[in-house]
Design an enzyme around this catalytic site. Structure first.
Site, PDB file in Angstrom:
ATOM      1  N   TYR A 121       0.944  -1.544   0.417  1.00 38.67           N
ATOM      2  CA  TYR A 121       0.070  -0.241   0.067  1.00 38.67           C
ATOM      3  C   TYR A 121       1.104   0.750  -0.014  1.00 38.67           C
ATOM      4  O   TYR A 121       1.587   1.549   0.667  1.00 38.67           O
ATOM      5  CB  TYR A 121      -1.194   0.310   1.247  1.00 38.67           C
ATOM      6  CG  TYR A 121      -1.800   0.884   1.431  1.00 38.67           C
ATOM      7  CD1 TYR A 121      -3.039   1.162   1.094  1.00 38.67           C
ATOM      8  CD2 TYR A 121      -1.176   1.657   2.518  1.00 38.67           C
ATOM      9  CE1 TYR A 121      -3.848   2.405   1.423  1.00 38.67           C
ATOM     10  CE2 TYR A 121      -2.716   2.573   3.342  1.00 38.67           C
ATOM     11  CZ  TYR A 121      -3.579   2.703   2.598  1.00 38.67           C
ATOM     12  OH  TYR A 121      -4.770   2.875   2.680  1.00 38.67           O
ATOM     13  N   SER A 122       1.074   2.129  -1.030  1.00 37.34           N
ATOM     14  CA  SER A 122       1.371   3.263  -1.064  1.00 37.34           C
ATOM     15  C   SER A 122       3.069   3.294  -1.407  1.00 37.34           C
ATOM     16  O   SER A 122       3.589   2.043  -2.560  1.00 37.34           O
ATOM     17  CB  SER A 122       1.361   4.199   0.028  1.00 37.34           C
ATOM     18  OG  SER A 122       2.172   5.738   0.006  1.00 37.34           O
ATOM     19  N   LEU A 123       3.676   3.760  -0.560  1.00 35.94           N
ATOM     20  CA  LEU A 123       5.229   3.447  -0.334  1.00 35.94           C
ATOM     21  C   LEU A 123       5.791   1.521  -0.174  1.00 35.94           C
ATOM     22  O   LEU A 123       6.541   1.175  -0.715  1.00 35.94           O
ATOM     23  CB  LEU A 123       5.984   3.550   1.066  1.00 35.94           C
ATOM     24  CG  LEU A 123       7.307   3.713   0.554  1.00 35.94           C
ATOM     25  CD1 LEU A 123       8.361   3.567  -0.969  1.00 35.94           C
ATOM     26  CD2 LEU A 123       7.864   4.017   1.871  1.00 35.94           C
TER      27      LEU A 123
END
Length: 405
Positions: A230-232
């Site tokens: 998720y994200s990074l």
């Protein structure tokens, strides 16, 4: 998309907080009532008003619990946990030693832990052995039958917390017959705040112990392990999957190929040169000037210094250069879903670079602004994100390994 604010960062973080309403993490009226007292870019008012809302809702939950109203208590405490996380978000002057950061993050964890004990499905707080310490986690189970089920191992991002995992993935997964093992890794949540563990690029050193731990649970099917970033975490899990081959599938929300480029592509060329050549006496003052004019840049760079264990903004940006899939993307061998947000303000163009580098079976799906899903990680469109993700996963694990509810 602008949501209640023109300030890009305030808009996105308000949308993020409100978007978790799908799974009990917010009430839209509470969000609107909170932000109407917060001016554009006013970080002090942000903390004050979100904290006040969190405390009020926390009180509702505590009183409901004392009176034996289990469902009401759980619902209020889940919202309070999200609101405490949101309140702390911009407090980044000296987060490692700021008592307000410690207070708010502790309250976010405590309210969630109390709510988790009131859930209708089993939730186990776990400690995952990692090097000479352990990482905090939650194992969310579909039921108490003991039956082995497909399980999503969830890795969050640059500023996420373990508790956020429930709203971001776990609640939707449980409805579809998937367990979820979520954890705070180095640089994230309590691992950063309580243990001072900072990010590392070689995330296989984190995921492999998590997989080892997962395989000790009878409720987790070893042949149906799914890694979701998720994200990074979209970089972290891809890097880990290049070295960890006990995975049935990989999901990148969103795809991230080179974290350094995500920082430097918008920099003036002279500033990038100063950073790369170590002229920090020139780079840091210029970065400070740019930060004064942008809530988003100010927050991101201050958070990066803290979460990466850097000594300055320039040092942080240099450290991101090791977060790249160069030379490793082709080692990923499990089916991979790459998600892309049409108007991603952080990683625009990165999912396509991941796709171009992969040699394993893979699918790239871009969710558009016209569906309300064009923001980073599809904030504000969690139902659409989950539908795409779990429908793909059901198909990928079929026919021999179809999850049951």
């Amino acid at each position: 998309m602008r949501f209640l604010y023109e300030d890009e960062s305030f808009s996105f973080e308000t949308l993020r907080a409100a978007g978790f309403a799908n799974y009990g993490g917010a009430d839209l009226g509470e969000v609107v009532a909170t932000v109407r007292n917060i001016g554009e870019g006013d970080e002090e008012a942000w903390l004050r008003e979100w904290k006040a809302t969190a405390e009020r809702v926390h009180g509702i939950g505590s009183r409901a619990l004392a009176a034996g109203h289990r469902v009401s208590a759980r619902e209020a405490l889940l919202r309070a946990s999200n609101y405490y996380r949101t309140a702390e978000f911009y407090r980044r002057d000296d987060p490692a030693d700021d008592p307000e950061v410690k207070l708010l993050s502790t309250l976010s964890r405590e309210t969630f832990a109390t709510a988790a004990a009131l859930m209708d499905t089993p939730v186990e707080a776990v400690r995952i052995p990692y090097e000479d310490t352990s990482l905090p986690g939650y194992l969310f189970l579909v039921d108490d039958s003991g039956a082995p089920r497909p399980t999503v191992i969830f890795t969050s991002g640059f500023d996420s917390t373990l508790e956020e995992a429930y709203f971001a993935v776990a609640a939707a997964a449980l409805r579809r017959g998937y367990n979820v093992l979520a954890y705070d890794g180095p640089g994230q949540g309590a691992a950063l705040r309580e243990q001072a563990l900072v990010f590392r690029p070689d995330w296989e050193a984190v995921v492999t112990p998590v997989v080892d731990y997962a395989l000790t649970s009878a409720e987790i099917d070893p042949d149906r392990l799914v890694l979701l970033g998720y994200s990074l975490g979209g970089y972290l899990t891809a890097r880990a999957a290049a070295h960890e081959h006990r995975l049935a599938a990989l999901i990148l929300d969103d795809g991230l190929y080179n974290y350094y480029d995500a920082h430097t592509q918008a920099m003036p060329p002279f500033l990038r040169e100063w950073v790369e050549t170590g002229q920090d006496d020139l780079a840091n003052p210029v970065a400070s000037l740019l930060m004064k004019g942008s809530t988003q840049l100010r927050w991101a760079l201050r958070n990066g210094v803290w979460a990466f264990g850097a000594t300055s903004v320039a040092d942080y940006i240099r450290r991101t250069a090791d977060y790249t899939l160069d030379g490793v993307a082709q080692l990923i061998d499990c089916p991979t879903l790459i998600l892309d947000a049409e108007n991603d303000q952080f990683f625009h163009g990165q999912p396509q670079r991941v796709q171009a580098a992969l040699t394993c079976p893979h699918t790239l799906i871009t969710l558009p602004e016209t569906e309300g899903a064009g923001e980073h990680c599809h904030m504000g469109a969690m139902s659409r994100f989950h539908q795409i993700t779990f429908d793909w996963l059901d198909t990928t694990l079929t026919p021999a390994t179809q999850p049951t509810s």
